[in-house]
Motif scaffolding. Sequence first.
Motif, PDB file in Angstrom:
ATOM      1  N   ARG A   1      51.212  30.542 -72.772  1.00  0.00           N
ATOM      2  CA  ARG A   1      52.169  31.434 -72.555  1.00  0.00           C
ATOM      3  C   ARG A   1      51.345  32.876 -72.266  1.00  0.00           C
ATOM      4  NH1 ARG A   1      53.571  27.995 -75.756  1.00  0.00           N
ATOM      5  NH2 ARG A   1      51.965  28.624 -77.305  1.00  0.00           N
ATOM      6  N   PHE A   2      49.792  32.826 -71.799  1.00  0.00           N
ATOM      7  CA  PHE A   2      49.063  33.735 -71.548  1.00  0.00           C
ATOM      8  C   PHE A   2      49.282  34.060 -70.051  1.00  0.00           C
ATOM      9  CE2 PHE A   2      44.905  35.588 -70.145  1.00  0.00           C
ATOM     10  CZ  PHE A   2      45.033  36.864 -71.020  1.00  0.00           C
ATOM     11  N   THR A   3      50.395  34.442 -69.861  1.00  0.00           N
ATOM     12  CA  THR A   3      51.087  34.445 -68.422  1.00  0.00           C
ATOM     13  C   THR A   3      51.066  36.063 -67.837  1.00  0.00           C
ATOM     14  OG1 THR A   3      53.125  34.041 -69.106  1.00  0.00           O
ATOM     15  CG2 THR A   3      51.651  32.381 -68.305  1.00  0.00           C
ATOM     16  N   LEU A   4      51.421  36.244 -66.557  1.00  0.00           N
ATOM     17  CA  LEU A   4      51.731  37.326 -65.799  1.00  0.00           C
ATOM     18  C   LEU A   4      52.761  37.209 -64.668  1.00  0.00           C
ATOM     19  CD1 LEU A   4      52.001  40.684 -65.291  1.00  0.00           C
ATOM     20  CD2 LEU A   4      49.811  40.290 -64.202  1.00  0.00           C
ATOM     21  N   GLU A   5      53.969  37.506 -64.993  1.00  0.00           N
ATOM     22  CA  GLU A   5      54.882  37.145 -63.754  1.00  0.00           C
ATOM     23  C   GLU A   5      54.845  38.473 -62.832  1.00  0.00           C
ATOM     24  OE1 GLU A   5      56.309  34.562 -62.909  1.00  0.00           O
ATOM     25  OE2 GLU A   5      55.857  33.189 -64.509  1.00  0.00           O
ATOM     26  N   PRO A   6      54.927  38.203 -61.636  1.00  0.00           N
ATOM     27  CA  PRO A   6      54.524  39.605 -60.802  1.00  0.00           C
ATOM     28  C   PRO A   6      55.772  40.240 -60.871  1.00  0.00           C
ATOM     29  CG  PRO A   6      53.808  37.124 -59.375  1.00  0.00           C
ATOM     30  CD  PRO A   6      54.453  36.776 -60.940  1.00  0.00           C
ATOM     31  N   ALA A   7      55.339  41.608 -61.016  1.00  0.00           N
ATOM     32  CA  ALA A   7      56.430  42.614 -61.373  1.00  0.00           C
ATOM     33  C   ALA A   7      55.841  44.006 -60.818  1.00  0.00           C
ATOM     34  CB  ALA A   7      56.945  42.820 -62.598  1.00  0.00           C
ATOM     35  N   PRO A   8      56.382  45.131 -60.326  1.00  0.00           N
ATOM     36  CA  PRO A   8      55.939  46.538 -60.017  1.00  0.00           C
ATOM     37  C   PRO A   8      55.371  46.901 -61.266  1.00  0.00           C
ATOM     38  CG  PRO A   8      57.904  46.304 -59.016  1.00  0.00           C
ATOM     39  CD  PRO A   8      57.864  44.939 -59.950  1.00  0.00           C
ATOM     40  N   GLY A   9      54.191  47.907 -61.010  1.00  0.00           N
ATOM     41  CA  GLY A   9      53.558  48.512 -62.203  1.00  0.00           C
ATOM     42  C   GLY A   9      52.133  48.199 -62.029  1.00  0.00           C
ATOM     43  N   LEU A  10      51.467  48.831 -63.051  1.00  0.00           N
ATOM     44  CA  LEU A  10      49.931  49.132 -63.182  1.00  0.00           C
ATOM     45  C   LEU A  10      49.579  47.812 -64.158  1.00  0.00           C
ATOM     46  CD1 LEU A  10      47.161  49.891 -62.691  1.00  0.00           C
ATOM     47  CD2 LEU A  10      47.626  52.027 -64.308  1.00  0.00           C
ATOM     48  N   TYR A  11      48.584  47.051 -63.879  1.00  0.00           N
ATOM     49  CA  TYR A  11      48.342  45.896 -65.083  1.00  0.00           C
ATOM     50  C   TYR A  11      46.840  46.079 -65.234  1.00  0.00           C
ATOM     51  CZ  TYR A  11      53.037  44.258 -64.282  1.00  0.00           C
ATOM     52  OH  TYR A  11      54.503  44.311 -64.253  1.00  0.00           O
TER      53      TYR A  11
ATOM     54  N   PRO B   1      45.009  55.590 -66.321  1.00  0.00           N
ATOM     55  CA  PRO B   1      45.744  56.033 -67.266  1.00  0.00           C
ATOM     56  C   PRO B   1      46.380  55.162 -68.431  1.00  0.00           C
ATOM     57  CG  PRO B   1      47.245  55.854 -65.198  1.00  0.00           C
ATOM     58  CD  PRO B   1      45.558  55.510 -65.018  1.00  0.00           C
ATOM     59  N   VAL B   2      45.889  54.944 -69.435  1.00  0.00           N
ATOM     60  CA  VAL B   2      46.067  53.889 -70.545  1.00  0.00           C
ATOM     61  C   VAL B   2      47.516  53.705 -70.776  1.00  0.00           C
ATOM     62  CG1 VAL B   2      45.419  53.063 -72.725  1.00  0.00           C
ATOM     63  CG2 VAL B   2      43.652  53.905 -71.313  1.00  0.00           C
ATOM     64  N   GLU B   3      47.975  54.836 -70.817  1.00  0.00           N
ATOM     65  CA  GLU B   3      49.585  54.777 -71.402  1.00  0.00           C
ATOM     66  C   GLU B   3      50.430  54.282 -70.284  1.00  0.00           C
ATOM     67  OE1 GLU B   3      48.933  58.329 -69.187  1.00  0.00           O
ATOM     68  OE2 GLU B   3      47.644  57.404 -70.589  1.00  0.00           O
ATOM     69  N   ALA B   4      50.018  54.172 -69.050  1.00  0.00           N
ATOM     70  CA  ALA B   4      50.845  53.942 -67.801  1.00  0.00           C
ATOM     71  C   ALA B   4      50.654  52.336 -67.670  1.00  0.00           C
ATOM     72  CB  ALA B   4      50.617  54.416 -66.635  1.00  0.00           C
ATOM     73  N   VAL B   5      49.763  51.793 -68.405  1.00  0.00           N
ATOM     74  CA  VAL B   5      49.692  50.460 -67.929  1.00  0.00           C
ATOM     75  C   VAL B   5      50.621  49.320 -68.483  1.00  0.00           C
ATOM     76  CG1 VAL B   5      48.201  48.490 -68.412  1.00  0.00           C
ATOM     77  CG2 VAL B   5      47.088  50.467 -67.834  1.00  0.00           C
ATOM     78  N   ALA B   6      51.362  48.512 -67.792  1.00  0.00           N
ATOM     79  CA  ALA B   6      52.468  48.094 -68.094  1.00  0.00           C
ATOM     80  C   ALA B   6      52.063  46.537 -68.913  1.00  0.00           C
ATOM     81  CB  ALA B   6      53.245  47.250 -67.044  1.00  0.00           C
ATOM     82  N   GLY B   7      50.887  45.976 -69.030  1.00  0.00           N
ATOM     83  CA  GLY B   7      50.369  44.920 -69.550  1.00  0.00           C
ATOM     84  C   GLY B   7      48.931  44.810 -69.565  1.00  0.00           C
ATOM     85  N   TRP B   8      48.220  44.583 -70.863  1.00  0.00           N
ATOM     86  CA  TRP B   8      46.618  44.407 -70.870  1.00  0.00           C
ATOM     87  C   TRP B   8      46.576  42.809 -71.121  1.00  0.00           C
ATOM     88  CZ3 TRP B   8      43.097  48.133 -70.200  1.00  0.00           C
ATOM     89  CH2 TRP B   8      43.615  49.613 -70.215  1.00  0.00           C
ATOM     90  N   PHE B   9      45.654  42.368 -70.539  1.00  0.00           N
ATOM     91  CA  PHE B   9      45.421  40.920 -70.756  1.00  0.00           C
ATOM     92  C   PHE B   9      43.888  40.712 -70.952  1.00  0.00           C
ATOM     93  CE2 PHE B   9      48.972  41.345 -68.121  1.00  0.00           C
ATOM     94  CZ  PHE B   9      50.048  40.335 -68.566  1.00  0.00           C
ATOM     95  N   LEU B  10      43.590  40.302 -72.398  1.00  0.00           N
ATOM     96  CA  LEU B  10      42.196  40.363 -72.750  1.00  0.00           C
ATOM     97  C   LEU B  10      41.809  38.886 -72.981  1.00  0.00           C
ATOM     98  CD1 LEU B  10      42.801  42.878 -75.767  1.00  0.00           C
ATOM     99  CD2 LEU B  10      42.356  43.200 -73.261  1.00  0.00           C
ATOM    100  N   CYS B  11      40.776  38.378 -72.264  1.00  0.00           N
ATOM    101  CA  CYS B  11      40.567  36.889 -72.433  1.00  0.00           C
ATOM    102  C   CYS B  11      38.903  36.808 -72.458  1.00  0.00           C
ATOM    103  CB  CYS B  11      41.001  36.440 -71.208  1.00  0.00           C
ATOM    104  SG  CYS B  11      40.662  34.505 -71.075  1.00  0.00           S
ATOM    105  N   GLY B  12      38.441  36.058 -73.253  1.00  0.00           N
ATOM    106  CA  GLY B  12      37.078  35.514 -73.242  1.00  0.00           C
ATOM    107  C   GLY B  12      36.727  35.278 -74.802  1.00  0.00           C
ATOM    108  N   PRO B  13      35.396  35.609 -75.208  1.00  0.00           N
ATOM    109  CA  PRO B  13      34.895  35.314 -76.416  1.00  0.00           C
ATOM    110  C   PRO B  13      35.510  36.050 -77.533  1.00  0.00           C
ATOM    111  CG  PRO B  13      33.263  35.652 -75.073  1.00  0.00           C
ATOM    112  CD  PRO B  13      34.205  36.111 -74.369  1.00  0.00           C
ATOM    113  N   LEU B  14      35.612  35.580 -78.725  1.00  0.00           N
ATOM    114  CA  LEU B  14      36.559  36.269 -79.768  1.00  0.00           C
ATOM    115  C   LEU B  14      36.088  37.600 -79.886  1.00  0.00           C
ATOM    116  CD1 LEU B  14      38.630  36.047 -82.042  1.00  0.00           C
ATOM    117  CD2 LEU B  14      36.706  35.085 -83.491  1.00  0.00           C
ATOM    118  N   GLY B  15      34.891  37.837 -80.202  1.00  0.00           N
ATOM    119  CA  GLY B  15      34.080  39.273 -80.202  1.00  0.00           C
ATOM    120  C   GLY B  15      34.565  40.442 -79.357  1.00  0.00           C
TER     121      GLY B  15
END
Length: 354
Positions: free
Chosen positions: A108-118, A209-223
Amino acid sequence: MARFHPLQVAAVDRLTDDSVALTLAVPPALREDYRHAPGQHLALRRTVDGTEVRRTYSICSPAPAPDGDGPRTLRVGVRLVEGGAFSTYALKEIAVGDELDVMAPAGRFTLEPAPGLYAAVVGGSGITPVLSMATTLLAREPRARFCLVRSDRTTASTMFLEEVADLKDRFPERFQLVTALSREEQQAGLPTGRLDEERLSGLLPALLPVEAVAGWFLCGPLGLVQSAERALRGLAVSRARIHEEIFHVDDGTAAGPSAAAPAHSAVTARLDGRSGTWPVQDGESLLETVLRNRADAPYACKGGVCGTCRAFLVSGEVRMDRNFALEPEETDAGYVLACQSHPVTEAVELDFDR
């Protein structure tokens, strides 16, 4: 539910000294089974000395269009893990023409295409699912933009270097790339060093512009993922806009809060339309109990990372040792990871079909 099919290896591409990309051919009869969303993963299995080994690898190839045919091929990236039963096999033995047992796509770590900034913050092999997300998004949605912040040790150790460079060439106005190297000086760009919370707290607002990002995706080592999440929360980003997938969790990671286990307990599980009730043996996770009686129970990593064994807690109470796969809204809705769950009440009921 947990269905594997043999897929033939169509290509083996060396990415770095310690990683490869495997391309798997999907026959026409199975293309709908392997239709996937950008960011999903595959579980691969093999038997080693009589023991079944499963490992989960994210799909890096673009996702098929919803109104088109299913994928003809699937591509995954595999990085060598010291002593890894599957990654060693992938780097040293797998050849074109071999067959691999591959589960249908999940996650469920997914991004369905949609307009906006990611935007994404990734480390090491965490680029794999995000490469599929960015490629699919930019190709399918002309009103979308994507910012990728990636961290690697050195240029030589960077996976999918050419593929990311191709995205810059194809979408110069809509794809932004920032690279940080922890063990190598760059002629241009960020100074050498790890991307910790302090650096990210200053870097991210300077990039976009951090506040304008529709979705943030973080992936990698736990730290890295934890540092990025803390930085974003400190920048007033709501948790609902932050999506995470963890790679490489150390075995020493602390477990969740303890709770007394009943002397005798049983689990009822609904799986693929059929239900059964079985006693839980001392120390077993609920997944282990179900697997003793239903070999088709879904799982891949057994480490609380991939989310393949997600189940709905119909009744009873459980304790999860750890959870690096479910979003807060999923746990709030009643979902648990069966591989990490132990009974707190004498009777527990799970539904794997929901």
